[in-house]
Design a protein around this motif. Structure first.
Motif, PDB file in Angstrom:
ATOM      1  N   ARG A 185       0.298  20.197-120.365  1.00 16.25           N
ATOM      2  CA  ARG A 185       1.721  20.310-120.102  1.00 16.25           C
ATOM      3  C   ARG A 185       2.061  19.594-118.815  1.00 16.25           C
ATOM      4  O   ARG A 185       1.349  19.681-117.827  1.00 16.25           O
ATOM      5  N   ARG A 211      11.958  27.939-119.939  1.00 17.26           N
ATOM      6  CA  ARG A 211      10.594  28.262-119.519  1.00 17.26           C
ATOM      7  C   ARG A 211       9.566  27.266-120.017  1.00 17.26           C
ATOM      8  O   ARG A 211       8.513  27.106-119.427  1.00 17.26           O
ATOM      9  N   LYS A 247       3.702  27.004-123.142  1.00 18.04           N
ATOM     10  CA  LYS A 247       2.547  27.132-122.271  1.00 18.04           C
ATOM     11  C   LYS A 247       1.716  25.856-122.296  1.00 18.04           C
ATOM     12  O   LYS A 247       1.377  25.312-121.254  1.00 18.04           O
ATOM     13  N   TYR A 248       1.391  25.379-123.485  1.00 17.93           N
ATOM     14  CA  TYR A 248       0.645  24.132-123.653  1.00 17.93           C
ATOM     15  C   TYR A 248       1.249  23.355-124.814  1.00 17.93           C
ATOM     16  O   TYR A 248       1.694  23.943-125.783  1.00 17.93           O
TER      17      TYR A 248
END
Length: 123
Positions: free
Chosen positions: A36, A61, A64-65
């Motif tokens: 990311r 947000r 995450k990856y």
């Protein structure tokens, strides 16, 4: 010798491989990777099912990856610029997530089957 490592979108692998073949680079390694950066997640880039709430969170947000592909090519020093330009030409959209390219020195190469070293091992 140098290793050119490119992190690109999964859907761009075939086009990148074709561009490299067009300039005479036939030997590549491609592996799926997760990571990311500033992209933080573009739902259209992901080939998996995800909960709708994740898509709503992505702009603020992020994920995450993010699934990407890492392509690695070892070439002679004089071929590096041509390889890098071919990768850029195929992958540059101007949007976050276009990828990264790294150039790393390679001290030695050895072909296991024949024992050839140096440039002979990568040709």
């Amino acid at each position: 010798m140098k290793e050119v490592i490119a992190i690109i979108r999964p859907k761009m692998v075939a086009k990148t491989k074709a561009a490299l073949e067009a300039i005479g680079i036939n030997s590549i390694t491609a592996i799926p990777v997760l990571g990311r950066g500033k992209q933080r997640g573009i739902m259209g880039e992901v080939d998996i099912e995800y909960r709708p709430q994740i898509g709503e969170q992505a702009p603020s947000r992020g994920m995450k990856y993010i699934p990407k592909r890492q392509i690695s090519v070892v070439v002679q020093d004089q071929e590096v610029d041509t390889v890098v330009q071919a990768i850029i030409q195929v992958n540059k959209t101007g949007q976050f997530g276009d990828g990264k390219i790294f150039e790393c020195p390679v001290d030695e190469a050895l072909r296991v089957r024949t024992g050839e070293t140096g440039a002979k091992a990568i040709l």
